[in-house]
Enzyme design. Sequence first.
Site, short mmCIF file in Angstrom:
data_model
loop_
_atom_site.label_atom_id
_atom_site.label_comp_id
_atom_site.label_asym_id
_atom_site.label_seq_id
_atom_site.Cartn_x
_atom_site.Cartn_y
_atom_site.Cartn_z
CD GLU A 156 -2.82 -1.13 -0.36
OE1 GLU A 156 -2.70 -0.09 -0.91
OE2 GLU A 156 -3.40 -2.07 -0.54
C1 LIG Z 1 3.09 -9.47 0.29
C2 LIG Z 1 2.85 -8.57 -0.49
C3 LIG Z 1 1.17 -8.11 -0.81
C4 LIG Z 1 1.01 -7.16 -1.83
N1 LIG Z 1 -0.25 -7.14 -2.23
C5 LIG Z 1 -0.31 -6.41 -3.31
C6 LIG Z 1 -1.88 -6.06 -3.92
O1 LIG Z 1 -2.43 -6.53 -3.37
N2 LIG Z 1 -1.75 -5.45 -4.91
C7 LIG Z 1 -0.94 -4.76 -5.49
O2 LIG Z 1 -1.26 -3.95 -6.61
N3 LIG Z 1 0.23 -4.59 -5.16
C8 LIG Z 1 0.66 -5.77 -3.96
N4 LIG Z 1 1.81 -5.52 -3.49
C9 LIG Z 1 2.91 -4.85 -4.20
C10 LIG Z 1 3.36 -3.75 -3.27
O3 LIG Z 1 2.35 -2.53 -2.92
C11 LIG Z 1 4.75 -3.19 -3.57
O4 LIG Z 1 5.67 -4.18 -3.57
C12 LIG Z 1 5.21 -1.98 -3.22
O5 LIG Z 1 4.06 -0.84 -3.46
C13 LIG Z 1 6.51 -1.42 -3.37
O6 LIG Z 1 6.69 -1.57 -4.91
P1 LIG Z 1 8.12 -2.48 -5.33
O7 LIG Z 1 7.94 -3.67 -4.80
O8 LIG Z 1 8.18 -2.16 -6.76
O9 LIG Z 1 9.23 -1.66 -4.78
P2 LIG Z 1 10.15 -0.46 -5.35
O10 LIG Z 1 9.02 0.53 -6.07
O11 LIG Z 1 11.15 -0.92 -6.36
O12 LIG Z 1 10.93 0.26 -4.22
C14 LIG Z 1 12.10 -0.29 -3.86
C15 LIG Z 1 12.74 0.79 -2.59
O13 LIG Z 1 12.58 2.20 -3.40
C16 LIG Z 1 11.95 2.99 -2.59
N5 LIG Z 1 11.21 4.05 -3.99
C17 LIG Z 1 10.65 3.64 -4.93
N6 LIG Z 1 10.23 4.84 -5.38
C18 LIG Z 1 10.64 5.89 -4.53
C19 LIG Z 1 10.23 7.13 -4.76
N7 LIG Z 1 9.56 7.97 -5.53
N8 LIG Z 1 10.77 8.06 -3.55
C20 LIG Z 1 11.40 7.34 -2.56
N9 LIG Z 1 11.66 6.39 -2.62
C21 LIG Z 1 11.18 5.36 -3.67
C22 LIG Z 1 10.72 2.45 -2.00
O14 LIG Z 1 10.26 3.01 -0.72
C23 LIG Z 1 11.56 1.12 -1.37
O15 LIG Z 1 12.32 1.23 -0.38
C24 LIG Z 1 2.23 -6.63 -2.34
C25 LIG Z 1 3.39 -6.92 -2.18
C26 LIG Z 1 3.72 -8.02 -1.51
C27 LIG Z 1 5.17 -8.14 -0.82
#
Ligand SMILES: Cc1cc2nc3c(=O)[nH]c(=O)nc-3n(C[C@H](O)[C@H](O)[C@H](O)COP(=O)(O)OP(=O)(O)OC[C@H]3O[C@@H](n4cnc5c(N)ncnc54)[C@H](O)[C@@H]3O)c2cc1C
Length: 592
Positions: free
Chosen positions: A436
């Site tokens: 989220e």
């Molecule tokens: C168990 C689980 C359940 C989930 N459930 C859902 C779901 O139901 N539906 C759904 O759509 N998604 C879901 N997700 C996905 C989840 O919302 C994303 O993993 C999350 O939003 C982070 O995206 P990412 O994993 O691509 O990380 P990234 O976006 O690659 O982020 C990696 C790091 O970079 C930082 N970062 C990235 N962009 C920025 C920025 N602009 N400024 C500062 N820091 C930044 C982040 O804070 C983080 O520390 C789920 C994930 C998990 C693990």
Amino acid sequence: MSDYHFPYKDAAFLLNDVLGFEQMCAEAGLEDINAELATAILEEAGRLGSEVFAPLNTVGDKRGATLGDNGVQETPGFAEAYQQYVDNGWASLAADERYGGQNMPRMLAAAVVEIWDSSNLGLSLCPLLTTGAVSALTAHGTDELKAAYLPDMVSGHWAGSMCLTEPGAGSDLAAVTSKAVPAGDHYLVTGQKIFITWGDHQMTENIIHLVLARLPEAPAGVHGISLFLVPKFLLDEQGRPGERNDVFCVGVEHKLGLHGSPTCSMSFGDKGGAIGYLVGKPHNGLAAMFTMMNEARHGVGIQGLGVSERSYQQALAYAKDRLQGTRSDGSRFPIIEFPDVRRMLMLMKSATEAMRGLIYIAAAEADRTNWASHPEDVSRHAARTGLYTPIVKGWISELSQEITSYGIQVHGGMGYIEETGIAQHYRDARILTIYEGTTGIQGLDLVGRKVLADNGETLRKLFDEIQATADDMSSVQNLAGMAAALGRAVQAGGEASTWLLGNAARDRNAAAAASVNFLMLLGYICGGWIMGRSALTATRKLESGSGDEAFLRTKQATAQFYFEHFLPRTDSYLAAVRSGSDSMMTLDVSQF
Ligand SMILES: Cc1cc2nc3c(=O)[nH]c(=O)nc-3n(C[C@H](O)[C@H](O)[C@H](O)COP(=O)(O)OP(=O)(O)OC[C@H]3O[C@@H](n4cnc5c(N)ncnc54)[C@H](O)[C@@H]3O)c2cc1C
């Protein structure tokens, strides 16, 4: 049976004595909703939570969902527990009565949701997403879509899911590549979504996916994303689930925690296109999805509270039981008598109380937004609700990491051994700062959309209210010290926001670099606000001789402890905000 019990006294005290739940309902014309009814509802939910959900929590951890020929098979026992939840009407508690909901205040619903989260975090994620999908559809769906889908989603007979994330699009949803092409009265959706919580299971007759995808010729970026409703089973002429739609789970992730909640890779349109329906306006899907995300962000805050409370209860029981000290007469005593174990238990207890209070404050603001009739009042309450959302999500989920870690520490070596079950809460909590929107994203939302966007106006009004509480406290003799500390914390918040407003325009890294520290600073101030109000109410009730004396003295003690051990953190967060981005950004990437 399990050893989990909902802390009724604390919830009732916060709702009724501190925050005036009954009066708020009466002012909104809901005279039939009162403290007595709230207690009865909480007790009934507490029974289902303790007796049915909670015993399945470890089962979910040990026997997580699996993918088979028929799709995802959830943990044994979950479907029966969920059915009881639906049969007893819990799914529809706060939903709109036009679609079969019970229209209960969000404040009360938030208290009830803590029970599901504490008792079984993995299972309760399913209704969390359904509730969010219901809100998005209610706010943005056509009348036809609402009539066809909402009643069964509101009742819980159908579940919802949220399909945003793709392999190349996580925090940056502008990168979404899933597609939707018009085909008569519907669209054909194709693409891969990953990490979809409860994306498939057998607990409900249907699953309604809300999916972000791009229309042909959509502009690049976030302004080219649309939202689609894609059901697992298409509805037949009678409006019942019929033919299977072209959306399938193709993998279930192995995770650190939350094993009871299936995290699915979903494939849309492998056989030509999943039938979907547009929700909201074309290219405006992210705005529509934000209705769901905001609801879910508040829900994740409640998850942080729920898992912290469960960890605390288990740590407390262990601390009373584990003998490690020896008195001069040779008799042994339990570890709860050691000051350092007390420190950890008090950190856990006072933090959960502060989290609970902040959640109720934020939910009450959402209620006021819904109930207000004058447009000015609606926008005032909506702005305050918007300000609380990243704080509730970010601060509580971050604090839950620390609290569930103390749960392990109190257990000593046994905390690291899975058999005690305490490690599950720590592992389960770890996702809360990530999904989220990570804490980084919450910080950006807070600073950019909620503070800089209105030149700090909404925040200033909040600080004024907190200062008014400090002024009230200062007139009570034994609260004068706490009143002064709360006043200093508000001043620190004011200085941090002045710094932000002054530096954001000059240095493009400044606001982003400060954002998470700023969020944590506001979280600890808000926690101090509710703990201060609790201390004030407890003191007044004690003076007037009303209420449960032992409980009220406990509230005074946890507030005092919060002020001594948590509130001083505001000083270091202010210093970190003020330090700007120089040291953070000075290294070249090659120097890491
Ligand atoms: C168990 C689980 C359940 C989930 N459930 C859902 C779901 O139901 N539906 C759904 O759509 N998604 C879901 N997700 C996905 C989840 O919302 C994303 O993993 C999350 O939003 C982070 O995206 P990412 O994993 O691509 O990380 P990234 O976006 O690659 O982020 C990696 C790091 O970079 C930082 N970062 C990235 N962009 C920025 C920025 N602009 N400024 C500062 N820091 C930044 C982040 O804070 C983080 O520390 C789920 C994930 C998990 C693990």
